[in-house]
Design a protein around this motif. Structure first.
Motif, short mmCIF file in Angstrom:
data_model
loop_
_atom_site.label_atom_id
_atom_site.label_comp_id
_atom_site.label_asym_id
_atom_site.label_seq_id
_atom_site.Cartn_x
_atom_site.Cartn_y
_atom_site.Cartn_z
N VAL A 257 14.43 1.35 -4.42
CA VAL A 257 13.87 2.58 -3.84
C VAL A 257 13.50 2.31 -2.39
CG1 VAL A 257 12.02 4.29 -4.00
CG2 VAL A 257 12.99 3.28 -6.09
N GLY A 258 13.77 3.26 -1.52
CA GLY A 258 13.47 3.11 -0.11
C GLY A 258 11.98 2.98 0.15
N CYS A 259 11.62 2.12 1.06
CA CYS A 259 10.23 1.92 1.44
C CYS A 259 10.18 1.57 2.93
CB CYS A 259 9.58 0.82 0.60
SG CYS A 259 10.38 -0.80 0.79
N VAL A 260 8.98 1.43 3.46
CA VAL A 260 8.79 1.11 4.88
C VAL A 260 7.97 -0.17 4.97
CG1 VAL A 260 7.72 1.85 7.05
CG2 VAL A 260 8.95 3.50 5.65
N ALA A 261 8.30 -1.02 5.93
CA ALA A 261 7.55 -2.25 6.16
C ALA A 261 7.14 -2.35 7.63
CB ALA A 261 8.39 -3.48 5.77
N TYR A 262 5.93 -2.87 7.85
CA TYR A 262 5.43 -3.14 9.20
C TYR A 262 5.12 -4.63 9.30
CZ TYR A 262 4.71 1.92 9.72
OH TYR A 262 4.89 3.28 9.78
N ASP A 263 5.49 -5.24 10.42
CA ASP A 263 5.22 -6.66 10.64
C ASP A 263 4.04 -6.81 11.58
OD1 ASP A 263 7.56 -6.85 9.19
OD2 ASP A 263 8.81 -7.22 10.96
N ILE A 264 3.02 -7.50 11.10
CA ILE A 264 1.81 -7.75 11.88
C ILE A 264 1.71 -9.25 12.10
CG2 ILE A 264 -0.70 -7.53 11.98
CD1 ILE A 264 1.24 -5.37 9.55
N CYS A 265 1.78 -9.68 13.33
CA CYS A 265 1.81 -11.12 13.62
C CYS A 265 0.47 -11.59 14.16
CB CYS A 265 2.92 -11.43 14.61
SG CYS A 265 3.27 -13.20 14.77
N ILE A 266 -0.05 -12.69 13.60
CA ILE A 266 -1.31 -13.29 14.05
C ILE A 266 -1.09 -14.80 14.24
CG2 ILE A 266 -2.76 -11.56 12.91
CD1 ILE A 266 -3.24 -13.54 10.66
N ASN A 267 -2.10 -15.45 14.76
CA ASN A 267 -2.03 -16.89 14.98
C ASN A 267 -2.02 -17.64 13.64
OD1 ASN A 267 -3.71 -19.62 15.43
ND2 ASN A 267 -2.59 -19.13 17.30
N PRO A 268 -1.25 -18.72 13.51
CA PRO A 268 -1.18 -19.47 12.25
C PRO A 268 -2.53 -20.00 11.77
CG PRO A 268 0.61 -20.12 13.69
CD PRO A 268 -0.29 -19.25 14.51
N ASP A 269 -3.38 -20.45 12.69
CA ASP A 269 -4.70 -20.97 12.29
C ASP A 269 -5.55 -19.87 11.67
OD1 ASP A 269 -4.04 -23.47 13.21
OD2 ASP A 269 -4.92 -23.17 15.19
N THR B 104 0.86 -1.17 0.00
CA THR B 104 0.00 0.00 0.00
C THR B 104 0.91 1.23 0.00
OG1 THR B 104 -1.83 1.11 1.14
CG2 THR B 104 -0.20 0.01 2.52
N LYS B 105 0.40 2.38 0.43
CA LYS B 105 1.26 3.57 0.49
C LYS B 105 0.81 4.49 1.62
CE LYS B 105 -1.35 6.27 -2.96
NZ LYS B 105 -1.27 7.00 -4.24
N ASN B 106 1.75 5.30 2.06
CA ASN B 106 1.48 6.33 3.05
C ASN B 106 0.89 7.54 2.34
OD1 ASN B 106 1.61 8.43 4.96
ND2 ASN B 106 3.39 7.51 5.97
N LEU B 107 -0.35 7.90 2.66
CA LEU B 107 -1.01 8.99 1.95
C LEU B 107 -0.42 10.36 2.30
CD1 LEU B 107 -4.74 7.82 2.20
CD2 LEU B 107 -3.18 7.63 0.24
N ASN B 108 0.35 10.43 3.37
CA ASN B 108 0.94 11.72 3.75
C ASN B 108 2.14 12.09 2.89
OD1 ASN B 108 -0.92 12.10 5.84
ND2 ASN B 108 0.34 10.96 7.30
N ASN B 109 2.89 11.07 2.46
CA ASN B 109 4.10 11.36 1.67
C ASN B 109 4.23 10.49 0.43
OD1 ASN B 109 4.77 8.87 2.77
ND2 ASN B 109 6.22 9.71 4.26
N SER B 110 3.19 9.67 0.15
CA SER B 110 3.17 8.78 -1.03
C SER B 110 4.26 7.71 -1.00
CB SER B 110 3.28 9.59 -2.34
OG SER B 110 2.18 10.45 -2.47
N GLN B 111 4.88 7.47 0.16
CA GLN B 111 5.91 6.45 0.26
C GLN B 111 5.29 5.06 0.22
OE1 GLN B 111 8.15 6.28 3.95
NE2 GLN B 111 10.01 5.66 2.87
N LYS B 112 5.96 4.15 -0.45
CA LYS B 112 5.48 2.78 -0.55
C LYS B 112 5.58 2.10 0.81
CE LYS B 112 6.76 0.82 -4.30
NZ LYS B 112 7.60 0.12 -5.32
N VAL B 113 4.52 1.36 1.17
CA VAL B 113 4.47 0.68 2.47
C VAL B 113 4.11 -0.78 2.25
CG1 VAL B 113 3.31 0.55 4.71
CG2 VAL B 113 3.83 2.78 3.71
#
Length: 322
Positions: free
Chosen positions: A144-156, A80-89
């Motif tokens: 090109v520089g981008c930002v990543a966030y890790d969201i962890c959930i249960n495997p099931d 997706t992207k950050n709408l504040n600076n159009s950076q790829k996320v």
């Protein structure tokens, strides 16, 4: 003559004050004052520094006991992207058995919740345990520089969202809400699932709470009381509504819960505990029981409640951590 640092009584002053409570006889306050009075400025500064370091060490040890680290495993990845600076996320939806699985509901039950409420309020009814990691900077395929966030959930649950698009859409909605609230960012909700990519960047360790303050202290019961407890009818869940303030916008200042308790006469009959992200309510008559999780972390020490005897409604005000 100043006391040296090896003096036994002086060492007691340097120790945590709580240690005095564990001793059968506390040091005489006049003796302690006399020791402090005879210290020179350099020793006083040393005393303050040593006590400060001890407090910080104690707090750090307590934090370490309350949290544990774990290493998530890859799952699926959205762009997706950050709408504040159009950076790829990139949103890495990863998995770990350290994260609890949400309660098992059907697609029809989830759709009913969404239809009865808006998607945000539906999150109060169907809470998905997850861990939101810190942002980490990466380079995409084009360098090109981008930002990543890790969201962890249960495997099931990860397996479930990949099989049922309704759960996938619901998860991504609350993931974006959670990231926006936690990191004060604005994300494009039009996310694209990357079919050939399970993770952007390098997997990093995350923290989860392993010990929390008990919501309600357990009462000792003898065997007869336990038997009587089993014979009593089950408590009913009261009707309730939860609002966010302000109603519009990305930032939530506080939540307001209104719980209807028509058969309760006074606030003395209500047993209420507010957890870090949880409301637990019981009544002494065992007429009502409510246990719900919230999609926000609360400022527990600032929460307050009030029971209206006329309307029989309990109102809880809960400031949100930002």
């Amino acid at each position: 003559m100043s006391k040296s640092l090896n003096d036994d009584l002086f060492q007691k002053i340097l120790s945590n004050k709580k240690s005095f409570q564990d001793e059968s006889q506390e040091p005489n306050e006049n003796d302690l004052n006399e020791v402090i009075k005879n210290l020179d400025p350099e020793q006083l500064n040393m005393l303050a520094q040593l006590y400060s370091n001890k407090e910080q060490q104690s707090n750090t040890q307590n934090d370490q006991k309350n949290f544990k680290t774990f290493l998530p495993e890859p799952g699926i990845c959205f762009k997706t992207k950050n709408l504040n600076n159009s950076q790829k996320v990139f949103l890495n939806i990863c998995q770990s058995s350290e994260i609890n699985s949400p309660k098992d509901i059907t697609e029809q039950e989830l759709l009913k919740l969404i239809e009865q409420n808006d998607p945000e309020n539906a999150a109060f009814q169907f809470r998905v345990p997850m861990s939101l990691g810190e942002a980490h900077t990466e380079l995409d395929n084009a360098g090109v520089g981008c930002v990543a966030y890790d969201i962890c959930i249960n495997p099931d649950f990860l397996d479930k969202i990949q099989k049922i698009p309704t759960f996938m859409g619901f998860l991504m909605s609350i993931v974006i809400d959670g990231l926006q609230d936690k990191y004060s960012i604005k994300l494009d909700r039009n996310c694209k699932l990357l079919k050939n990519k399970k993770f952007m960047g390098q997997i990093k360790e995350q923290f989860i709470r392993v010990k929390s303050k008990p919501l309600i202290s357990e009462m000792e019961k003898n065997e007869n009381k336990k038997s009587q407890e089993l014979e009593k009818p089950k408590s009913q869940m009261p009707k309730y509504k939860i609002f966010r303030e302000p109603h519009d916008g990305d930032k939530v200042e506080f939540l307001v819960a209104e719980i209807e308790l028509p058969n309760i006469l006074s606030a003395n009959s209500i047993q209420l505990d507010i957890g870090e992200d949880r409301i637990l309510l019981n009544t002494r008559s065992q007429l009502y029981h409510l246990d719900i999780y919230l999609p926000y972390n609360l400022k527990q020490e600032e929460c307050g409640s009030q029971f209206d005897k006329k309307s029989k409604v309990l109102t809880i005000t809960m400031p949100v951590q930002n």
